[in-house]
Design a protein around this motif. Structure first.
Motif, PDB file in Angstrom:
ATOM      1  N   SER A   9       0.786  -1.214   0.000  1.00 17.89           N
ATOM      2  CA  SER A   9       0.000   0.000   0.000  1.00 17.89           C
ATOM      3  C   SER A   9       0.826   1.276   0.000  1.00 17.89           C
ATOM      4  O   SER A   9       0.280   2.346   0.113  1.00 17.89           O
ATOM      5  N   VAL A  10       2.131   1.162  -0.089  1.00 20.33           N
ATOM      6  CA  VAL A  10       2.963   2.356  -0.166  1.00 20.33           C
ATOM      7  C   VAL A  10       3.484   2.478  -1.585  1.00 20.33           C
ATOM      8  O   VAL A  10       3.453   1.521  -2.339  1.00 20.33           O
ATOM      9  N   PRO A  11       3.943   3.657  -1.977  1.00 18.81           N
ATOM     10  CA  PRO A  11       4.382   3.843  -3.355  1.00 18.81           C
ATOM     11  C   PRO A  11       5.454   2.831  -3.764  1.00 18.81           C
ATOM     12  O   PRO A  11       6.308   2.457  -2.972  1.00 18.81           O
ATOM     13  N   ALA A  12       5.394   2.428  -5.026  1.00 22.36           N
ATOM     14  CA  ALA A  12       6.385   1.499  -5.575  1.00 22.36           C
ATOM     15  C   ALA A  12       7.719   2.208  -5.704  1.00 22.36           C
ATOM     16  O   ALA A  12       7.772   3.435  -5.744  1.00 22.36           O
ATOM     17  N   PRO A  13       8.813   1.447  -5.773  1.00 21.90           N
ATOM     18  CA  PRO A  13      10.124   2.067  -5.942  1.00 21.90           C
ATOM     19  C   PRO A  13      10.199   2.842  -7.251  1.00 21.90           C
ATOM     20  O   PRO A  13       9.459   2.567  -8.183  1.00 21.90           O
ATOM     21  N   ALA A  14      11.109   3.765  -7.312  1.00 22.50           N
ATOM     22  CA  ALA A  14      11.320   4.547  -8.521  1.00 22.50           C
ATOM     23  C   ALA A  14      11.735   3.630  -9.658  1.00 22.50           C
ATOM     24  O   ALA A  14      12.322   2.580  -9.427  1.00 22.50           O
ATOM     25  N   PRO A  15      11.433   4.009 -10.925  1.00 24.24           N
ATOM     26  CA  PRO A  15      11.844   3.167 -12.057  1.00 24.24           C
ATOM     27  C   PRO A  15      13.348   2.892 -12.014  1.00 24.24           C
ATOM     28  O   PRO A  15      14.142   3.767 -11.727  1.00 24.24           O
ATOM     29  N   GLY A  16      13.696   1.623 -12.270  1.00 20.77           N
ATOM     30  CA  GLY A  16      15.098   1.228 -12.258  1.00 20.77           C
ATOM     31  C   GLY A  16      15.609   0.867 -10.879  1.00 20.77           C
ATOM     32  O   GLY A  16      16.707   0.383 -10.721  1.00 20.77           O
ATOM     33  N   GLN A  17      14.789   1.098  -9.846  1.00 18.17           N
ATOM     34  CA  GLN A  17      15.209   0.766  -8.481  1.00 18.17           C
ATOM     35  C   GLN A  17      14.434  -0.461  -8.026  1.00 18.17           C
ATOM     36  O   GLN A  17      13.214  -0.473  -8.071  1.00 18.17           O
ATOM     37  N   SER A  18      15.134  -1.481  -7.600  1.00 13.27           N
ATOM     38  CA  SER A  18      14.511  -2.716  -7.153  1.00 13.27           C
ATOM     39  C   SER A  18      13.790  -2.512  -5.834  1.00 13.27           C
ATOM     40  O   SER A  18      14.206  -1.737  -4.993  1.00 13.27           O
ATOM     41  N   ALA A  19      12.673  -3.223  -5.654  1.00 13.53           N
ATOM     42  CA  ALA A  19      11.953  -3.164  -4.383  1.00 13.53           C
ATOM     43  C   ALA A  19      12.795  -3.734  -3.261  1.00 13.53           C
ATOM     44  O   ALA A  19      12.550  -3.474  -2.094  1.00 13.53           O
ATOM     45  N   SER A  20      13.774  -4.550  -3.616  1.00 11.33           N
ATOM     46  CA  SER A  20      14.642  -5.144  -2.616  1.00 11.33           C
ATOM     47  C   SER A  20      16.097  -4.795  -2.925  1.00 11.33           C
ATOM     48  O   SER A  20      16.980  -5.631  -2.889  1.00 11.33           O
ATOM     49  N   ALA A  21      16.304  -3.537  -3.278  1.00  8.90           N
ATOM     50  CA  ALA A  21      17.636  -3.093  -3.676  1.00  8.90           C
ATOM     51  C   ALA A  21      18.639  -3.258  -2.550  1.00  8.90           C
ATOM     52  O   ALA A  21      18.280  -3.301  -1.379  1.00  8.90           O
ATOM     53  N   ALA A  22      19.922  -3.350  -2.947  1.00  5.88           N
ATOM     54  CA  ALA A  22      20.977  -3.443  -1.939  1.00  5.88           C
ATOM     55  C   ALA A  22      20.821  -2.274  -0.984  1.00  5.88           C
ATOM     56  O   ALA A  22      20.518  -1.163  -1.395  1.00  5.88           O
ATOM     57  N   GLY A  23      21.011  -2.537   0.277  1.00  4.10           N
ATOM     58  CA  GLY A  23      20.804  -1.503   1.283  1.00  4.10           C
ATOM     59  C   GLY A  23      19.388  -1.495   1.817  1.00  4.10           C
ATOM     60  O   GLY A  23      19.033  -0.659   2.632  1.00  4.10           O
ATOM     61  N   THR A  24      18.566  -2.429   1.343  1.00  8.95           N
ATOM     62  CA  THR A  24      17.184  -2.542   1.801  1.00  8.95           C
ATOM     63  C   THR A  24      17.078  -3.693   2.793  1.00  8.95           C
ATOM     64  O   THR A  24      17.531  -4.798   2.507  1.00  8.95           O
ATOM     65  N   ALA A  25      16.512  -3.413   3.944  1.00  9.78           N
ATOM     66  CA  ALA A  25      16.307  -4.460   4.948  1.00  9.78           C
ATOM     67  C   ALA A  25      15.008  -5.204   4.624  1.00  9.78           C
ATOM     68  O   ALA A  25      13.947  -4.593   4.519  1.00  9.78           O
ATOM     69  N   LEU A  26      15.107  -6.508   4.460  1.00  5.29           N
ATOM     70  CA  LEU A  26      13.992  -7.337   4.024  1.00  5.29           C
ATOM     71  C   LEU A  26      13.683  -8.397   5.075  1.00  5.29           C
ATOM     72  O   LEU A  26      14.571  -9.140   5.486  1.00  5.29           O
ATOM     73  N   LEU A  27      12.428  -8.460   5.509  1.00  7.80           N
ATOM     74  CA  LEU A  27      11.975  -9.453   6.475  1.00  7.80           C
ATOM     75  C   LEU A  27      11.061 -10.440   5.773  1.00  7.80           C
ATOM     76  O   LEU A  27      10.096 -10.044   5.112  1.00  7.80           O
ATOM     77  N   ALA A  28      11.360 -11.737   5.902  1.00 10.68           N
ATOM     78  CA  ALA A  28      10.531 -12.806   5.352  1.00 10.68           C
ATOM     79  C   ALA A  28       9.915 -13.579   6.508  1.00 10.68           C
ATOM     80  O   ALA A  28      10.613 -13.937   7.456  1.00 10.68           O
ATOM     81  N   LEU A  29       8.604 -13.821   6.434  1.00 13.28           N
ATOM     82  CA  LEU A  29       7.890 -14.480   7.526  1.00 13.28           C
ATOM     83  C   LEU A  29       7.076 -15.670   7.043  1.00 13.28           C
ATOM     84  O   LEU A  29       6.379 -15.593   6.029  1.00 13.28           O
ATOM     85  N   ASP A  30       7.160 -16.759   7.796  1.00 16.59           N
ATOM     86  CA  ASP A  30       6.284 -17.913   7.645  1.00 16.59           C
ATOM     87  C   ASP A  30       5.345 -17.834   8.841  1.00 16.59           C
ATOM     88  O   ASP A  30       5.676 -18.303   9.941  1.00 16.59           O
ATOM     89  N   LEU A  31       4.195 -17.179   8.649  1.00 12.63           N
ATOM     90  CA  LEU A  31       3.284 -16.889   9.754  1.00 12.63           C
ATOM     91  C   LEU A  31       2.653 -18.143  10.330  1.00 12.63           C
ATOM     92  O   LEU A  31       2.274 -19.048   9.591  1.00 12.63           O
ATOM     93  N   GLY A  32       2.521 -18.169  11.638  1.00 10.69           N
ATOM     94  CA  GLY A  32       1.858 -19.265  12.322  1.00 10.69           C
ATOM     95  C   GLY A  32       2.156 -19.228  13.799  1.00 10.69           C
ATOM     96  O   GLY A  32       2.874 -18.345  14.284  1.00 10.69           O
ATOM     97  N   THR A  33       1.600 -20.177  14.526  1.00  9.88           N
ATOM     98  CA  THR A  33       1.833 -20.261  15.961  1.00  9.88           C
ATOM     99  C   THR A  33       3.329 -20.339  16.243  1.00  9.88           C
ATOM    100  O   THR A  33       3.827 -19.768  17.206  1.00  9.88           O
ATOM    101  N   CYS A  34       4.048 -21.038  15.386  1.00 11.29           N
ATOM    102  CA  CYS A  34       5.516 -21.039  15.431  1.00 11.29           C
ATOM    103  C   CYS A  34       5.959 -20.339  14.156  1.00 11.29           C
ATOM    104  O   CYS A  34       5.977 -20.944  13.088  1.00 11.29           O
ATOM    105  N   THR A  35       6.250 -19.054  14.252  1.00 12.69           N
ATOM    106  CA  THR A  35       6.567 -18.219  13.093  1.00 12.69           C
ATOM    107  C   THR A  35       8.044 -18.325  12.727  1.00 12.69           C
ATOM    108  O   THR A  35       8.911 -18.066  13.554  1.00 12.69           O
ATOM    109  N   GLY A  36       8.297 -18.694  11.480  1.00 12.83           N
ATOM    110  CA  GLY A  36       9.659 -18.685  10.968  1.00 12.83           C
ATOM    111  C   GLY A  36       9.956 -17.291  10.438  1.00 12.83           C
ATOM    112  O   GLY A  36       9.077 -16.637   9.868  1.00 12.83           O
ATOM    113  N   TRP A  37      11.181 -16.843  10.642  1.00 16.87           N
ATOM    114  CA  TRP A  37      11.553 -15.495  10.169  1.00 16.87           C
ATOM    115  C   TRP A  37      12.979 -15.493   9.658  1.00 16.87           C
ATOM    116  O   TRP A  37      13.813 -16.275  10.101  1.00 16.87           O
ATOM    117  N   ALA A  38      13.223 -14.639   8.694  1.00 13.97           N
ATOM    118  CA  ALA A  38      14.563 -14.424   8.155  1.00 13.97           C
ATOM    119  C   ALA A  38      14.664 -12.947   7.816  1.00 13.97           C
ATOM    120  O   ALA A  38      13.776 -12.389   7.170  1.00 13.97           O
TER     121      ALA A  38
END
Length: 183
Positions: A9-38
């Motif tokens: 729901s927030v603006p997309a990255p500028a053209p040519g800029q990756s949503a997960s560009a270097a220098g971007t902190a990225l959290l990945a979640l496997d949601l559940g009672t025992c939540t996996g995270w990276a």
């Protein structure tokens, strides 16, 4: 029926800029009672784990969701000082089918808290189907938990359980989807 748009729901990255560009902190979640995270920090370092949100004795039904929200807040505030938040983007495993009613209710509660947290902090978030993640990491969309764990170990990680392995697989998928090196 068409599939819903990604939950971003927030603006997309500028053209040519990756949503997960270097220098971007990225959290990945496997949601559940025992939540996996990276979490991949802005320097590209990866840390991961598995966090339990099992209901505790004498707790009300919503307490585990409050504990999840507090955990997200603490994780997001463990910044390196370059930004007020340690998380720039979130991806989560999008589950369409659950083993039972309790699992479906728990997933919905965690997803609601995650959505609220990300909206409040203006962090883009997106669900990724389970089959997409498994196909990326193992080559098979219906791979077993053991196959995912084996593939993650082959990348040099030592997951404690399948939840952490799923989060790591999702993190690697997000990095690859953004066109970065899968470090």
């Amino acid at each position: 029926m068409t599939s819903p748009a990604p939950l971003i729901s927030v603006p997309a990255p500028a053209p040519g800029q990756s949503a997960s560009a270097a220098g971007t902190a990225l959290l990945a979640l496997d949601l559940g009672t025992c939540t996996g995270w990276a979490l991949r920090d802005r320097a590209g370092r990866i840390c991961s784990g598995s966090q339990s949100f099992r209901p505790q004795r004498f707790e009300g039904g919503g307490m585990r969701f409050l504990r999840f929200h507090r955990w997200l807040t603490e994780l997001s505030q463990s910044s390196d000082g370059s930004s007020p938040l340690a998380i720039d983007q979130v991806v989560f495993e999008e589950v369409r089918r659950h083993a039972g009613v309790d699992a479906a209710h728990a997933y919905g509660g965690f997803l609601g808290q995650l959505g609220s947290f990300c909206e409040h902090h203006r962090i883009p978030y997106q669900g990724v189907p389970v089959g997409t993640i498994k196909r990326f990491i193992t080559g098979k969309g219906n791979a077993s938990k053991e196959a995912v764990i084996t593939a993650i170990r082959a990348l040099g990680h030592s997951p404690m359980d399948d939840n952490e392995a799923d989060a790591l697989a999702l993190l690697h998928w997000a990095v690859a989807a953004a066109g970065e090196s899968n470090g």
